[in-house]
Write a protein that holds these residues in place. Structure first.
Motif, PDB file in Angstrom:
ATOM      1  N   GLY A 102       0.626  -1.260  -0.045  1.00  0.00           N
ATOM      2  CA  GLY A 102       0.006   0.102   0.020  1.00  0.00           C
ATOM      3  C   GLY A 102       0.943   1.259  -0.005  1.00  0.00           C
ATOM      4  N   CYS A 103       0.645   2.204  -0.790  1.00  0.00           N
ATOM      5  CA  CYS A 103       1.283   3.570  -0.747  1.00  0.00           C
ATOM      6  C   CYS A 103       2.366   3.596  -1.589  1.00  0.00           C
ATOM      7  CB  CYS A 103       1.430   4.082   0.786  1.00  0.00           C
ATOM      8  SG  CYS A 103      -0.045   4.242   1.687  1.00  0.00           S
ATOM      9  N   VAL A 104       2.620   2.676  -2.220  1.00  0.00           N
ATOM     10  CA  VAL A 104       3.857   2.715  -3.162  1.00  0.00           C
ATOM     11  C   VAL A 104       3.761   3.606  -4.421  1.00  0.00           C
ATOM     12  CG1 VAL A 104       4.979   0.668  -2.303  1.00  0.00           C
ATOM     13  CG2 VAL A 104       3.256   0.340  -4.279  1.00  0.00           C
ATOM     14  N   GLY A 105       2.176   3.711  -4.705  1.00  0.00           N
ATOM     15  CA  GLY A 105       1.830   4.644  -5.912  1.00  0.00           C
ATOM     16  C   GLY A 105       1.234   3.875  -7.051  1.00  0.00           C
ATOM     17  N   LYS A 106       0.808   2.501  -7.039  1.00  0.00           N
ATOM     18  CA  LYS A 106       0.236   1.646  -7.938  1.00  0.00           C
ATOM     19  C   LYS A 106      -0.954   2.472  -8.570  1.00  0.00           C
ATOM     20  CE  LYS A 106      -0.868  -1.475  -4.962  1.00  0.00           C
ATOM     21  NZ  LYS A 106      -0.347  -0.676  -3.714  1.00  0.00           N
TER      22      LYS A 106
ATOM     23  N   SER B 144       8.048   7.682 -12.067  1.00  0.00           N
ATOM     24  CA  SER B 144       7.512   8.615 -11.179  1.00  0.00           C
ATOM     25  C   SER B 144       6.132   9.184 -11.639  1.00  0.00           C
ATOM     26  CB  SER B 144       8.340   9.945 -11.135  1.00  0.00           C
ATOM     27  OG  SER B 144       7.643  11.117 -10.243  1.00  0.00           O
ATOM     28  N   ALA B 145       5.083   8.725 -10.955  1.00  0.00           N
ATOM     29  CA  ALA B 145       4.003   8.857 -11.607  1.00  0.00           C
ATOM     30  C   ALA B 145       3.509  10.591 -11.212  1.00  0.00           C
ATOM     31  CB  ALA B 145       2.660   8.330 -10.500  1.00  0.00           C
ATOM     32  N   LYS B 146       4.431  11.016 -10.355  1.00  0.00           N
ATOM     33  CA  LYS B 146       4.112  12.405 -10.060  1.00  0.00           C
ATOM     34  C   LYS B 146       4.642  13.300 -11.406  1.00  0.00           C
ATOM     35  CE  LYS B 146       5.240  15.985  -6.459  1.00  0.00           C
ATOM     36  NZ  LYS B 146       5.693  16.265  -5.347  1.00  0.00           N
TER      37      LYS B 146
ATOM     38  N   PHE C 265      -2.966  13.135 -12.105  1.00  0.00           N
ATOM     39  CA  PHE C 265      -1.887  12.617 -10.665  1.00  0.00           C
ATOM     40  C   PHE C 265      -2.924  13.198  -9.527  1.00  0.00           C
ATOM     41  CE2 PHE C 265       1.117  13.494  -7.349  1.00  0.00           C
ATOM     42  CZ  PHE C 265       1.743  12.183  -7.133  1.00  0.00           C
ATOM     43  N   ASN C 266      -3.088  12.484  -8.496  1.00  0.00           N
ATOM     44  CA  ASN C 266      -3.580  12.945  -7.064  1.00  0.00           C
ATOM     45  C   ASN C 266      -5.146  13.424  -7.399  1.00  0.00           C
ATOM     46  OD1 ASN C 266      -2.237  12.458  -4.997  1.00  0.00           O
ATOM     47  ND2 ASN C 266      -0.878  14.326  -4.871  1.00  0.00           N
TER      48      ASN C 266
ATOM     49  N   GLU D 126      -4.557  -4.750  -0.396  1.00  0.00           N
ATOM     50  CA  GLU D 126      -3.332  -5.182  -0.007  1.00  0.00           C
ATOM     51  C   GLU D 126      -2.953  -4.699   1.386  1.00  0.00           C
ATOM     52  OE1 GLU D 126      -4.053  -3.054  -2.083  1.00  0.00           O
ATOM     53  OE2 GLU D 126      -2.644  -1.393  -2.087  1.00  0.00           O
ATOM     54  N   ARG D 127      -3.422  -3.618   1.877  1.00  0.00           N
ATOM     55  CA  ARG D 127      -3.177  -2.916   3.246  1.00  0.00           C
ATOM     56  C   ARG D 127      -3.353  -3.732   4.177  1.00  0.00           C
ATOM     57  NH1 ARG D 127      -4.072   3.379   1.353  1.00  0.00           N
ATOM     58  NH2 ARG D 127      -3.377   2.955  -0.816  1.00  0.00           N
TER      59      ARG D 127
ATOM     60  N   LYS E 268      -8.503  13.411  -6.710  1.00  0.00           N
ATOM     61  CA  LYS E 268      -9.077  13.077  -5.678  1.00  0.00           C
ATOM     62  C   LYS E 268     -10.453  12.053  -5.919  1.00  0.00           C
ATOM     63  CE  LYS E 268      -6.580  14.352  -2.322  1.00  0.00           C
ATOM     64  NZ  LYS E 268      -5.513  13.202  -2.087  1.00  0.00           N
TER      65      LYS E 268
ATOM     66  N   ASP F 140      11.014  10.815  -8.380  1.00  0.00           N
ATOM     67  CA  ASP F 140      11.402  12.360  -7.929  1.00  0.00           C
ATOM     68  C   ASP F 140      11.871  12.607  -6.612  1.00  0.00           C
ATOM     69  OD1 ASP F 140       8.582  12.947  -6.617  1.00  0.00           O
ATOM     70  OD2 ASP F 140       8.559  11.120  -7.846  1.00  0.00           O
TER      71      ASP F 140
ATOM     72  N   SER G 129      -1.573   5.630  -8.565  1.00  0.00           N
ATOM     73  CA  SER G 129      -1.206   6.831  -9.134  1.00  0.00           C
ATOM     74  C   SER G 129      -0.662   6.445 -10.443  1.00  0.00           C
ATOM     75  CB  SER G 129      -0.191   7.364  -8.422  1.00  0.00           C
ATOM     76  OG  SER G 129      -0.709   7.941  -7.051  1.00  0.00           O
TER      77      SER G 129
HETATM   78  P1  G3D Z   1      -1.155   2.809  -3.840  1.00  0.00           P
HETATM   79  O1  G3D Z   1      -2.358   2.621  -4.717  1.00  0.00           O
HETATM   80  O2  G3D Z   1       0.033   1.845  -4.101  1.00  0.00           O
HETATM   81  O3  G3D Z   1      -1.730   2.497  -2.549  1.00  0.00           O
HETATM   82  P2  G3D Z   1      -1.220   5.642  -4.452  1.00  0.00           P
HETATM   83  O4  G3D Z   1      -0.621   4.372  -3.780  1.00  0.00           O
HETATM   84  O5  G3D Z   1      -1.232   5.659  -5.676  1.00  0.00           O
HETATM   85  O6  G3D Z   1      -2.535   5.707  -3.782  1.00  0.00           O
HETATM   86  O7  G3D Z   1      -0.290   6.683  -3.476  1.00  0.00           O
HETATM   87  C1  G3D Z   1      -0.005   6.692  -2.342  1.00  0.00           C
HETATM   88  C2  G3D Z   1       0.767   8.033  -2.154  1.00  0.00           C
HETATM   89  O8  G3D Z   1       1.996   8.163  -3.042  1.00  0.00           O
HETATM   90  C3  G3D Z   1       0.021   9.438  -2.588  1.00  0.00           C
HETATM   91  O9  G3D Z   1       0.245  10.402  -1.612  1.00  0.00           O
HETATM   92  C4  G3D Z   1       0.527   9.657  -4.117  1.00  0.00           C
HETATM   93  O10 G3D Z   1       0.361  11.000  -4.185  1.00  0.00           O
HETATM   94  C5  G3D Z   1       1.957   9.299  -3.643  1.00  0.00           C
HETATM   95  N1  G3D Z   1       2.725   8.939  -5.097  1.00  0.00           N
HETATM   96  C6  G3D Z   1       2.356   7.939  -5.689  1.00  0.00           C
HETATM   97  N2  G3D Z   1       3.093   8.171  -6.833  1.00  0.00           N
HETATM   98  C7  G3D Z   1       4.144   9.073  -6.583  1.00  0.00           C
HETATM   99  C8  G3D Z   1       5.291   9.517  -7.272  1.00  0.00           C
HETATM  100  O11 G3D Z   1       6.052   9.015  -8.346  1.00  0.00           O
HETATM  101  N3  G3D Z   1       6.027  10.487  -6.511  1.00  0.00           N
HETATM  102  C9  G3D Z   1       5.602  10.857  -5.336  1.00  0.00           C
HETATM  103  N4  G3D Z   1       6.471  11.869  -4.682  1.00  0.00           N
HETATM  104  N5  G3D Z   1       4.362  10.620  -4.645  1.00  0.00           N
HETATM  105  C10 G3D Z   1       3.801   9.676  -5.548  1.00  0.00           C
HETATM  106  P3  G3D Z   1      -0.928  11.044  -0.591  1.00  0.00           P
HETATM  107  O12 G3D Z   1      -0.471  12.189   0.145  1.00  0.00           O
HETATM  108  O13 G3D Z   1      -2.067  11.259  -1.516  1.00  0.00           O
HETATM  109  O14 G3D Z   1      -1.130   9.598   0.164  1.00  0.00           O
END
Ligand code: G3D
Ligand code: MG
Length: 222
Positions: free
Chosen positions: A24-28, A158-160, A40-41, A75-76, A43, A131, A30
């Protein structure tokens, strides 16, 4: 495994299921939102928790539909069952380059996938959040060596900042197409050898019992 709707036709369409796996939270979410919707982000979308998103692409004149499955956060709670990745053609295993533990989780996922799906599934490993390079804790060399050891390809994303994502899905899709072609070829050569075997049986049946022997036993003294 792939639903190749029109065989070897030049305009054939492929349908591939790709799953996103990782802690969880690795950015899948995103990554998939960036790839499919270039957002990106967002909501609205991130709370939508869609099971899958479709992305249509064209590779070397072939139309491909990627059905990309994202988790709804199970997964969390360690509650992601095999039903999620069943029948996958490809998997993207995501870790956060600033979180060593998330890289170890990728290794668990690879083991699980290989156990359940064998070597047919194409694997891509994504080291996400590049990033945040200054906070990196997972060495690139380690991640790359590991990817090679399990037959996966390693990408830095980097999804960001929208980096490395197109490349990842393109390369993964190419490999899935290659696998699908190999599977098709294997299936048709099996079919051919099956009918050839049947022919031999027919020929054998036609040989009179007392007549000259043919085939593998021809010329042998009885
Ligand atoms: P998940 O689907 O694996 O659980 P999420 O992950 O896509 O929900 O992303 C978890 C957090 O990581 C989010 O922050 C998201 O903005 C951030 N994030 C995802 N990809 C990147 C990236 O490439 N770079 C950075 N810096 N952050 C990223 P929040 O604050 O919304 O929880
Ligand atoms: Mg998510």
């Amino acid at each position: 495994m792939a639903n190749n709707t029109s065989g070897t036709n030049a305009s054939c369409a492929y349908n591939f299921k790709v799953v996103l796996l990782g802690e969880g939270c690795v950015g899948k979410t995103s990554l998939v939102l960036r790839y499919v919707e270039d957002k990106f982000n967002d909501k609205h979308i991130t709370t939508l928790q869609a099971s899958f998103l479709n992305k249509k692409i064209n590779i070397a004149g072939k139309r491909v539909n990627l059905c990309i499955w994202d988790t709804a956060g199970q997964e969390r709670f360690h509650a992601l069952g095999p039903i999620f990745y069943r029948m996958s053609n490809g998997a993207v295993l995501v870790y956060d380059i600033t979180d060593e533990d998330s890289f170890q989780k990728v290794k668990n996922w690879v083991k699980e996938l290989k156990k359940m799906l064998g070597n047919e599934v194409c694997l891509a490993i994504a080291g996400n959040k590049i990033d945040l390079e200054k906070e990196r804790t997972v060495a690139i060399e380690d991640a790359e060596a590991y990817a090679v050891s399990v037959g996966a390809k390693h990408f830095l994303t980097s999804a960001k900042q929208n980096r490395g994502i197109e490349e990842l899905f393109l390369e993964l899709t190419r490999r899935m197409m290659e696998r699908a072609r190999e599977a098709d070829q294997k299936a048709s050569s099996l079919k051919r050898s099956g009918s050839a075997r049947r022919n031999i049986v027919v020929v054998d049946d036609e040989v009179p019992a007392a007549g000259p022997r043919a085939g593998c036993c021809a010329g042998q003294a009885s």
